[in-house]
Design a protein around this motif. Structure first.
Motif, PDB file in Angstrom:
ATOM      1  N   CYS A  66       0.981  -1.154  -0.118  1.00 45.77           N
ATOM      2  CA  CYS A  66       0.142  -0.052  -0.096  1.00 45.77           C
ATOM      3  C   CYS A  66       1.054   1.162  -0.024  1.00 45.77           C
ATOM      4  O   CYS A  66       1.460   1.668   1.172  1.00 45.77           O
ATOM      5  CB  CYS A  66      -1.019  -0.039   1.102  1.00 45.77           C
ATOM      6  SG  CYS A  66      -2.305   1.415   1.261  1.00 45.77           S
ATOM      7  N   ALA A  67       1.118   1.887  -1.283  1.00 44.41           N
ATOM      8  CA  ALA A  67       2.093   2.878  -1.214  1.00 44.41           C
ATOM      9  C   ALA A  67       1.669   4.071  -0.923  1.00 44.41           C
ATOM     10  O   ALA A  67       2.704   5.127  -0.805  1.00 44.41           O
ATOM     11  CB  ALA A  67       2.549   2.484  -2.602  1.00 44.41           C
ATOM     12  N   GLY A  68       0.595   4.505  -0.812  1.00 42.17           N
ATOM     13  CA  GLY A  68       0.118   5.868  -0.301  1.00 42.17           C
ATOM     14  C   GLY A  68       0.070   6.721  -1.878  1.00 42.17           C
ATOM     15  O   GLY A  68       0.581   6.463  -2.848  1.00 42.17           O
ATOM     16  N   LEU A  69      -0.920   7.766  -1.535  1.00 32.80           N
ATOM     17  CA  LEU A  69      -1.063   8.783  -2.584  1.00 32.80           C
ATOM     18  C   LEU A  69       0.191   9.426  -3.099  1.00 32.80           C
ATOM     19  O   LEU A  69       1.101   9.627  -1.866  1.00 32.80           O
ATOM     20  CB  LEU A  69      -2.059   9.746  -2.314  1.00 32.80           C
ATOM     21  CG  LEU A  69      -3.309   9.454  -1.945  1.00 32.80           C
ATOM     22  CD1 LEU A  69      -4.148  10.606  -1.595  1.00 32.80           C
ATOM     23  CD2 LEU A  69      -4.013   8.753  -3.107  1.00 32.80           C
ATOM     24  N   ARG A  70       0.655   9.354  -4.275  1.00 30.87           N
ATOM     25  CA  ARG A  70       1.863   9.946  -4.688  1.00 30.87           C
ATOM     26  C   ARG A  70       2.987   9.096  -4.226  1.00 30.87           C
ATOM     27  O   ARG A  70       4.247   9.689  -3.872  1.00 30.87           O
ATOM     28  CB  ARG A  70       2.021  11.263  -4.289  1.00 30.87           C
ATOM     29  CG  ARG A  70       1.146  12.442  -5.009  1.00 30.87           C
ATOM     30  CD  ARG A  70       1.464  13.847  -4.992  1.00 30.87           C
ATOM     31  NE  ARG A  70       2.733  13.959  -5.523  1.00 30.87           N
ATOM     32  CZ  ARG A  70       3.133  14.226  -6.822  1.00 30.87           C
ATOM     33  NH1 ARG A  70       2.242  13.792  -7.860  1.00 30.87           N
ATOM     34  NH2 ARG A  70       4.528  14.207  -7.013  1.00 30.87           N
ATOM     35  N   LEU A  71       3.009   7.843  -3.927  1.00 32.13           N
ATOM     36  CA  LEU A  71       3.774   6.817  -3.307  1.00 32.13           C
ATOM     37  C   LEU A  71       4.456   7.074  -2.080  1.00 32.13           C
ATOM     38  O   LEU A  71       5.698   7.040  -1.996  1.00 32.13           O
ATOM     39  CB  LEU A  71       4.878   6.604  -4.609  1.00 32.13           C
ATOM     40  CG  LEU A  71       4.456   6.044  -5.907  1.00 32.13           C
ATOM     41  CD1 LEU A  71       5.755   5.894  -6.864  1.00 32.13           C
ATOM     42  CD2 LEU A  71       3.526   4.947  -5.787  1.00 32.13           C
ATOM     43  N   ALA A  72       3.784   7.998  -1.232  1.00 28.76           N
ATOM     44  CA  ALA A  72       4.465   8.454   0.045  1.00 28.76           C
ATOM     45  C   ALA A  72       4.896   7.295   0.786  1.00 28.76           C
ATOM     46  O   ALA A  72       5.652   7.877   1.674  1.00 28.76           O
ATOM     47  CB  ALA A  72       3.356   9.127   0.584  1.00 28.76           C
ATOM     48  N   HIS A  73       4.334   6.250   0.703  1.00 26.11           N
ATOM     49  CA  HIS A  73       4.951   5.109   1.602  1.00 26.11           C
ATOM     50  C   HIS A  73       5.860   4.146   0.993  1.00 26.11           C
ATOM     51  O   HIS A  73       6.104   2.993   1.676  1.00 26.11           O
ATOM     52  CB  HIS A  73       3.769   4.402   2.428  1.00 26.11           C
ATOM     53  CG  HIS A  73       2.870   5.431   2.923  1.00 26.11           C
ATOM     54  ND1 HIS A  73       3.221   6.351   3.878  1.00 26.11           N
ATOM     55  CD2 HIS A  73       1.434   5.477   2.979  1.00 26.11           C
ATOM     56  CE1 HIS A  73       2.011   7.001   4.274  1.00 26.11           C
ATOM     57  NE2 HIS A  73       1.140   6.467   3.650  1.00 26.11           N
ATOM     58  N   TRP A  74       6.367   4.237  -0.288  1.00 26.58           N
ATOM     59  CA  TRP A  74       7.236   3.494  -0.906  1.00 26.58           C
ATOM     60  C   TRP A  74       8.482   3.722  -0.880  1.00 26.58           C
ATOM     61  O   TRP A  74       8.973   4.878  -0.912  1.00 26.58           O
ATOM     62  CB  TRP A  74       6.727   3.669  -2.590  1.00 26.58           C
ATOM     63  CG  TRP A  74       7.388   2.360  -3.343  1.00 26.58           C
ATOM     64  CD1 TRP A  74       7.125   0.930  -3.272  1.00 26.58           C
ATOM     65  CD2 TRP A  74       8.157   2.746  -4.354  1.00 26.58           C
ATOM     66  NE1 TRP A  74       7.951   0.706  -4.206  1.00 26.58           N
ATOM     67  CE2 TRP A  74       8.508   1.650  -5.056  1.00 26.58           C
ATOM     68  CE3 TRP A  74       8.783   4.000  -5.185  1.00 26.58           C
ATOM     69  CZ2 TRP A  74       9.475   1.471  -6.059  1.00 26.58           C
ATOM     70  CZ3 TRP A  74       9.770   3.828  -5.943  1.00 26.58           C
ATOM     71  CH2 TRP A  74      10.002   2.492  -6.485  1.00 26.58           C
ATOM     72  N   LYS A  75       9.391   2.835  -0.974  1.00 19.94           N
ATOM     73  CA  LYS A  75      10.941   2.874  -0.375  1.00 19.94           C
ATOM     74  C   LYS A  75      11.761   2.907  -1.721  1.00 19.94           C
ATOM     75  O   LYS A  75      12.909   2.912  -1.536  1.00 19.94           O
ATOM     76  CB  LYS A  75      11.154   1.994   0.806  1.00 19.94           C
ATOM     77  CG  LYS A  75      10.363   2.245   1.971  1.00 19.94           C
ATOM     78  CD  LYS A  75      10.404   3.726   2.507  1.00 19.94           C
ATOM     79  CE  LYS A  75      10.006   3.928   3.803  1.00 19.94           C
ATOM     80  NZ  LYS A  75       9.809   5.137   4.312  1.00 19.94           N
ATOM     81  N   GLY A  76      11.144   2.139  -2.597  1.00 20.43           N
ATOM     82  CA  GLY A  76      11.791   1.883  -4.045  1.00 20.43           C
ATOM     83  C   GLY A  76      12.431   0.328  -4.013  1.00 20.43           C
ATOM     84  O   GLY A  76      12.326  -0.480  -3.011  1.00 20.43           O
ATOM     85  N   LEU A  77      12.706   0.066  -5.241  1.00 14.95           N
ATOM     86  CA  LEU A  77      13.142  -1.243  -5.662  1.00 14.95           C
ATOM     87  C   LEU A  77      14.702  -1.166  -6.365  1.00 14.95           C
ATOM     88  O   LEU A  77      14.692  -0.088  -6.933  1.00 14.95           O
ATOM     89  CB  LEU A  77      12.268  -1.877  -6.493  1.00 14.95           C
ATOM     90  CG  LEU A  77      11.104  -2.400  -5.653  1.00 14.95           C
ATOM     91  CD1 LEU A  77       9.987  -3.007  -6.704  1.00 14.95           C
ATOM     92  CD2 LEU A  77      11.456  -3.715  -4.649  1.00 14.95           C
ATOM     93  N   PRO A  78      15.161  -2.215  -6.434  1.00 17.05           N
ATOM     94  CA  PRO A  78      16.571  -2.382  -7.351  1.00 17.05           C
ATOM     95  C   PRO A  78      16.071  -2.086  -9.009  1.00 17.05           C
ATOM     96  O   PRO A  78      14.912  -2.246  -9.214  1.00 17.05           O
ATOM     97  CB  PRO A  78      16.951  -3.733  -7.285  1.00 17.05           C
ATOM     98  CG  PRO A  78      16.427  -4.185  -6.070  1.00 17.05           C
ATOM     99  CD  PRO A  78      14.864  -3.717  -5.808  1.00 17.05           C
ATOM    100  N   LYS A  79      17.054  -1.281  -9.457  1.00 21.97           N
ATOM    101  CA  LYS A  79      16.691  -1.186 -10.957  1.00 21.97           C
ATOM    102  C   LYS A  79      16.544  -2.306 -11.703  1.00 21.97           C
ATOM    103  O   LYS A  79      17.011  -3.516 -11.496  1.00 21.97           O
ATOM    104  CB  LYS A  79      17.946  -0.537 -11.726  1.00 21.97           C
ATOM    105  CG  LYS A  79      18.321   1.050 -11.145  1.00 21.97           C
ATOM    106  CD  LYS A  79      19.332   1.651 -11.837  1.00 21.97           C
ATOM    107  CE  LYS A  79      19.270   3.166 -11.427  1.00 21.97           C
ATOM    108  NZ  LYS A  79      20.524   3.646 -12.162  1.00 21.97           N
ATOM    109  N   SER A  80      15.674  -2.363 -12.705  1.00 20.07           N
ATOM    110  CA  SER A  80      14.947  -3.369 -13.577  1.00 20.07           C
ATOM    111  C   SER A  80      14.105  -4.112 -12.846  1.00 20.07           C
ATOM    112  O   SER A  80      13.748  -5.107 -13.820  1.00 20.07           O
ATOM    113  CB  SER A  80      16.152  -4.229 -14.124  1.00 20.07           C
ATOM    114  OG  SER A  80      17.104  -3.409 -14.811  1.00 20.07           O
ATOM    115  N   SER A  81      13.641  -3.960 -11.660  1.00 23.64           N
ATOM    116  CA  SER A  81      12.715  -4.745 -11.192  1.00 23.64           C
ATOM    117  C   SER A  81      11.145  -4.524 -11.890  1.00 23.64           C
ATOM    118  O   SER A  81      11.059  -3.195 -12.152  1.00 23.64           O
ATOM    119  CB  SER A  81      12.476  -4.510  -9.666  1.00 23.64           C
ATOM    120  OG  SER A  81      13.602  -4.750  -9.081  1.00 23.64           O
ATOM    121  N   PRO A  82      10.287  -5.386 -11.909  1.00 20.21           N
ATOM    122  CA  PRO A  82       8.970  -5.176 -12.330  1.00 20.21           C
ATOM    123  C   PRO A  82       8.092  -4.698 -11.627  1.00 20.21           C
ATOM    124  O   PRO A  82       7.998  -5.384 -10.373  1.00 20.21           O
ATOM    125  CB  PRO A  82       8.472  -6.382 -13.146  1.00 20.21           C
ATOM    126  CG  PRO A  82       9.278  -7.532 -12.289  1.00 20.21           C
ATOM    127  CD  PRO A  82      10.753  -6.994 -11.906  1.00 20.21           C
TER     128      PRO A  82
END
Length: 205
Positions: free
Chosen positions: A28-44
């Motif tokens: 649950c990333a939040g509006l405008r991805l407020a709670h998302w921390k990111g992933l390694p490059k090339s991840s789907p």
């Protein structure tokens, strides 16, 4: 599929995916991805949820799987072609109304006359999340079911739910959204489920 992640902007959209595919890796990333921390490059990464149409030509309930996504600064990039192809096939298998036009990611809800302005610039619908992934080197796709359009406009106050409680004039809008938003969130999640069932595991590695 361990490297894949599904992003749901709100709890409603998160709940819908959990109902359809309980074990899928979702945040649950939040509006405008407020709670998302990111992933390694090339991840789907697949963003799954609702969007607002910028033209009446796109009716509520239409499934949008954009081939391209852009930001308000004018940058536009392609979504991952293979992910898009699989999700389009899923929507077609479910016999749902489908569009693959360009999605705009904006800083806020696009309502009123602004819809027409951005439609004239080549966008068919708007969200607040997908385009924020463009500079992370990820393989991105988005499933967005149209909730509102110029004929079913909504208030900017929905970004601040407490304001809605103070505005009795939004009561009819509240009941409409309460009925349609869960239904359409589940539709987006259903497309995701079928798409994941269709996809070979190798596409997520």
């Amino acid at each position: 599929m361990s490297s894949m992640e599904i992003l749901a902007p709100t709890f409603l959209e998160y709940w819908a995916v959990r109902c359809m595919r309980p074990k899928v890796p979702i945040r649950c990333a939040g509006l405008r991805l407020a709670h998302w921390k990111g992933l390694p490059k090339s991840s789907p990464v697949i963003v799954c949820g609702l969007a607002g149409a910028l033209s009446s030509h796109l009716a509520p309930g239409t499934v949008l799987i954009p081939e391209r996504v852009g930001l308000t600064d004018g940058s536009i990039r392609c979504c991952d072609p293979m992910l898009v192809q699989i999700l389009v096939a899923a929507a077609q298998m479910l016999h749902l109304r489908l569009d693959t036009g360009t999605l705009l990611t904006a800083q806020s809800l696009i309502v009123g006359q602004e819809r027409h302005v951005w439609y004239q610039r080549g966008f068919v619908a708007a969200d607040m999340e997908t385009g924020l992934l463009l500079d992370h080197g990820l393989r991105i796709a988005s499933i967005r079911v149209i909730l509102d359009n110029p004929e079913h406009d909504i208030s900017l106050d929905w970004l601040h739910p407490l304001k809605v409680l103070l505005r009795p004039s939004l009561r009819e809008e509240f009941f409409w959204l309460s009925h349609m938003a869960p239904r359409y969130a589940l539709r987006a999640a259903r497309v995701l489920k079928v798409g994941l069932d269709l996809a070979p595991d190798s596409i997520f590695v």
